[in-house]
Design an enzyme around this catalytic site. Structure first.
Site, PDB file in Angstrom:
ATOM      1  CD  GLU A   1      -2.791   1.204   2.430  1.00 27.74           C
ATOM      2  OE1 GLU A   1      -2.827   0.246   3.225  1.00 27.74           O
ATOM      3  OE2 GLU A   1      -3.487   2.230   2.547  1.00 27.74           O
TER       4      GLU A   1
ATOM      5  NE  ARG B   1       3.682  -8.269  10.744  1.00 24.88           N
ATOM      6  CZ  ARG B   1       3.027  -7.626   9.774  1.00 24.88           C
ATOM      7  NH1 ARG B   1       2.038  -8.184   9.151  1.00 24.88           N
ATOM      8  NH2 ARG B   1       3.364  -6.402   9.448  1.00 24.88           N
TER       9      ARG B   1
ATOM     10  CE  LYS C   1       2.940   0.089   4.958  1.00 27.43           C
ATOM     11  NZ  LYS C   1       2.433  -0.105   3.600  1.00 27.43           N
TER      12      LYS C   1
HETATM   13  P1  ATP Z   1       2.523  -2.361   7.996  1.00 18.75           P
HETATM   14  O1  ATP Z   1       1.705  -3.121   8.974  1.00 18.75           O
HETATM   15  O2  ATP Z   1       3.959  -2.206   8.367  1.00 18.75           O
HETATM   16  O3  ATP Z   1       1.906  -1.068   7.572  1.00 18.75           O
HETATM   17  P2  ATP Z   1       1.401  -3.661   5.802  1.00 18.75           P
HETATM   18  O4  ATP Z   1       1.232  -5.122   5.814  1.00 18.75           O
HETATM   19  O5  ATP Z   1       0.206  -2.832   6.033  1.00 18.75           O
HETATM   20  O6  ATP Z   1       2.580  -3.297   6.755  1.00 18.75           O
HETATM   21  P3  ATP Z   1       1.602  -3.433   2.999  1.00 18.75           P
HETATM   22  O7  ATP Z   1       2.116  -2.309   2.203  1.00 18.75           O
HETATM   23  O8  ATP Z   1       0.162  -3.757   2.941  1.00 18.75           O
HETATM   24  O9  ATP Z   1       2.046  -3.153   4.481  1.00 18.75           O
HETATM   25  O10 ATP Z   1       2.463  -4.739   2.743  1.00 18.75           O
HETATM   26  C1  ATP Z   1       2.868  -5.197   1.472  1.00 18.75           C
HETATM   27  C2  ATP Z   1       3.267  -6.638   1.591  1.00 18.75           C
HETATM   28  O11 ATP Z   1       4.345  -6.787   2.509  1.00 18.75           O
HETATM   29  C3  ATP Z   1       2.129  -7.488   2.115  1.00 18.75           C
HETATM   30  O12 ATP Z   1       2.025  -8.629   1.319  1.00 18.75           O
HETATM   31  C4  ATP Z   1       2.526  -7.798   3.525  1.00 18.75           C
HETATM   32  O13 ATP Z   1       2.024  -9.046   3.917  1.00 18.75           O
HETATM   33  C5  ATP Z   1       4.052  -7.780   3.457  1.00 18.75           C
HETATM   34  N1  ATP Z   1       4.601  -7.431   4.767  1.00 18.75           N
HETATM   35  C6  ATP Z   1       4.355  -6.322   5.490  1.00 18.75           C
HETATM   36  N2  ATP Z   1       5.000  -6.367   6.670  1.00 18.75           N
HETATM   37  C7  ATP Z   1       5.684  -7.533   6.693  1.00 18.75           C
HETATM   38  C8  ATP Z   1       6.546  -8.175   7.640  1.00 18.75           C
HETATM   39  N3  ATP Z   1       6.841  -7.618   8.809  1.00 18.75           N
HETATM   40  N4  ATP Z   1       7.073  -9.384   7.324  1.00 18.75           N
HETATM   41  C9  ATP Z   1       6.803  -9.937   6.141  1.00 18.75           C
HETATM   42  N5  ATP Z   1       5.993  -9.407   5.205  1.00 18.75           N
HETATM   43  C10 ATP Z   1       5.432  -8.212   5.467  1.00 18.75           C
HETATM   44 MG    MG Z   2      -1.508  -3.319   4.627  1.00 17.15          MG
END
Ligand code: ATP
Ligand code: MG
Length: 564
Positions: A35, A259, A269
């Site tokens: 995102e 994760r 984020k």
């Molecule tokens: P955050 O919670 O840090 O905002 P998010 O999952 O909302 O992270 P996205 O931009 O939606 O962030 O994530 C893009 C991809 O990265 C998704 O497929 C998500 O599952 C993966 N991802 C995000 N954080 C992690 C993590 N800590 N370990 C592994 N994969 C991750």
């Molecule tokens: Mg997300």
């Protein structure tokens, strides 16, 4: 670290190989779906390495898809930084897509679901919807609007799109089962009204699809075979499948892995954005941040991040990885590639009283003992040097093998010197160390075979270049910064001493040429990286210039000694 000759397949590789063997698909297509609401962090790097790595291993491809269904928090700044970071890590996507490109198709499919009696417009407020959802142990309550006719639902949904209604006044919900044991199935919201400007679609839309409705359909539109996401989405999977089945579209499948969590680090984020906005750090790329651009500025290499991700592997259960494993991966790579230079971070003058006044010479030093091809260089030497303050003690304890009155040590690549006296200022601080040298030990060995216990580094005072060096420690003092007592915040766990700036560092003059030409890595600006002998790994910081060199400490050497 134990390295197996033949690595066992991880569970995703097993799934992929099975599908390829039984003909479920001819090739695989994965996607990385960030995102664009922040910069990528090391957790994303794991997801990137996994998605791109699997596709590469099995001759498939990976799409980059911006999951831009939430207009309020998203921005093109993030879109650009995300592409930059993925490229820098060494990956190329097959296509770049945006969930917002599919808004029209998603809308049409929503009308289709309405026509099939599988979706309805609900006039309840969000609070009412939440209250009527029930709990894990008790069923929810049907909305009073649940049995509207298809015609009325279509009319209302079209008017939602046309902008007739206020934010929050209505939603579109899938009509599934308000008593379903999986809460996800209790008539999940598909669309909400949001009169907000979108960074790509502008003001075209005032209804936006929810994650559960947008994600699987976007995968399906692209023909994604393996939609890999983190474990918390496992309860969403049946719903992911439900939409695809009801619409009869390409059957993408979702798979979940654990994760990445790292100790002494926050990784959401939202929290990283707060650190930036409230100026706890200098920006998203502050070298203490767990962002990919932060690691880049800290001196991490793409190789070191990839090998870290490889090493931690993919698990199906959550765990916490030690930050030191990242440093291990960095050291392992930099040890092979970083040029060695001599730098003195906390200098004190050393004068060799019997070295001929005005004389200078060049001594030969090895650039990288791990790689002969890196060759040798000439380091200027004279009778006035800087050494590390910590390398001298007036009254040393036992087993102190560096310089002290009456002891002889080796100056790396140069000579044996023996301390004869010290000068002090009015407060008793040592201002100058006097030595004599043995000209026969040139190059660092005595022809009579006598040994010294210590070797210290130095920089010629006459030739030294000044620099600022930034020494970093953990950004958080607590192992699990997110765990805070009631009323506290993760900010309470910030380490107040995570940055120490050393303003009076001296570096051998070769460094000037070393850093002259900008360094590009996979097309992205990256720092120059060095090992400062005996001190650790350091890299140039973009705050520096040719008249004012600035270095960041990337990490210490394994068996480093503490400065200052
Ligand atoms: P955050 O919670 O840090 O905002 P998010 O999952 O909302 O992270 P996205 O931009 O939606 O962030 O994530 C893009 C991809 O990265 C998704 O497929 C998500 O599952 C993966 N991802 C995000 N954080 C992690 C993590 N800590 N370990 C592994 N994969 C991750
Ligand atoms: Mg997300």
């Amino acid at each position: 670290m134990e390295e197996k000759d033949e690595k066992q397949l991880n569970f995703l590789e097993e799934i992929i190989e099975k599908g390829l063997n039984d003909g479920s698909y001819k090739s695989i297509l994965t996607r990385f779906p960030p995102e664009p609401n922040g910069y990528l962090h090391i957790g994303h790097a794991k997801s990137i390495c996994l998605n791109f790595g699997l596709a590469k291993k099995y001759g498939g491809k990976t799409n980059l898809r911006f999951d831009d269904t939430n207009p309020v928090k998203e921005d093109t700044e993030y879109v650009d930084s995300i592409q930059n970071d993925i490229r820098w890590l060494g990956f190329e996507w097959a296509g770049v897509h945006y969930a917002s490109d599919y808004f029209e198709q998603l809308y049409q499919w929503a009308e289709l679901l309405i026509s099939k009696g599988l979706a309805y417009v609900d006039d309840q407020t969000l609070e009412e919807i939440r209250a009527n959802r029930g709990t894990v142990t008790s069923p929810g309550k049907d909305s009073p609007w649940r049995n509207r006719s298809v015609e009325e639902n279509l009319d209302l949904f079209r008017r939602m799109r046309a902008g007739e209604f206020e934010d929050g006044s209505r939603v579109l919900r899938a009509k599934i089962d308000m008593a379903h044991p999986n809460m996800m199935f209790r008539d999940p919201i598909m669309y909400r009204i949001l009169h907000a400007h979108h960074h790509r679609t502008g003001d075209k839309w005032c209804i936006y699809p929810m994650y559960d409705y947008a994600h699987g359909q976007s995968d399906s539109i692209e023909g994604i075979t393996h939609s890999i996401c983190t474990l918390e989405f496992d309860i969403h999977r049946p719903l992911y499948d439900w939409f695809i089945q009801q619409l009869g579209i390409f059957p993408s499948h979702q798979y979940e892995f654990a994760r990445l969590n790292i100790d002494y680090t926050v990784m959401s984020k939202r929290k990283l954005l707060q650190l930036v906005k409230e100026h706890y750090v200098s920006g998203w790329d502050d070298p203490r941040m767990p962002t990919i651009c932060g690691f880049r500025r800290r001196g991490y290499t793409p190789e070191s991040i990839r090998s870290f991700c490889d090493r931690i592997g993919v698990a199906k259960r959550d765990n916490i990885i030690s930050y030191s494993l990242l440093e291990f991966s960095l050291r392992e790579h930099l040890n092979k590639v970083a040029q060695r230079r001599m730098a003195v971070l906390n200098p004190v003058k050393l004068v060799i009283d019997n070295y001929p006044a005005g004389q200078e010479e060049l001594l030969t030093a090895v650039n990288n003992p791990e790689n002969e091809a890196d060759g040798k260089r000439q380091v200027p030497f004279c009778g006035e040097l800087y050494i590390e303050r910590d390398d001298f003690m007036e009254n040393p304890p036992k087993k102190y093998f560096r310089l002290s009155p009456g002891t002889e040590v080796r100056l790396r690549y140069a000579y044996f010197v023996t301390c004869t006296s010290v000068e002090k200022d009015a407060e008793g601080n040592i201002t100058c160390i006097h030595c004599t040298y043995d000209p026969a030990t040139r190059g660092g060995d005595a022809p009579d075979g006598r040994k010294v216990k210590g070797t210290i580094h130095w920089v010629s005072a006459r030739h030294a270049v000044d620099a600022e060096v930034r020494m970093f420690d953990r950004l958080f003092a607590a192992e699990a910064p997110d765990e805070v007592p009631e009323g506290g915040t993760f900010l309470d766990n910030l380490n107040p001493d995570s940055l120490q700036v050393l303003n009076n560092c001296k570096i051998e003059p070769a460094i000037v040429d070393d850093v002259k030409t900008p360094n590009k890595e996979n097309g992205v600006d990256a720092p120059h990286r060095f090992q400062f002998e005996r001190l650790g790994y350091f890299c140039t910081d973009p705050d520096g210039s040719s008249d004012h060199l600035v270095f960041n400490r990337s990490c210490t050497l394994k068996d480093s000694f503490k400065i200052g």
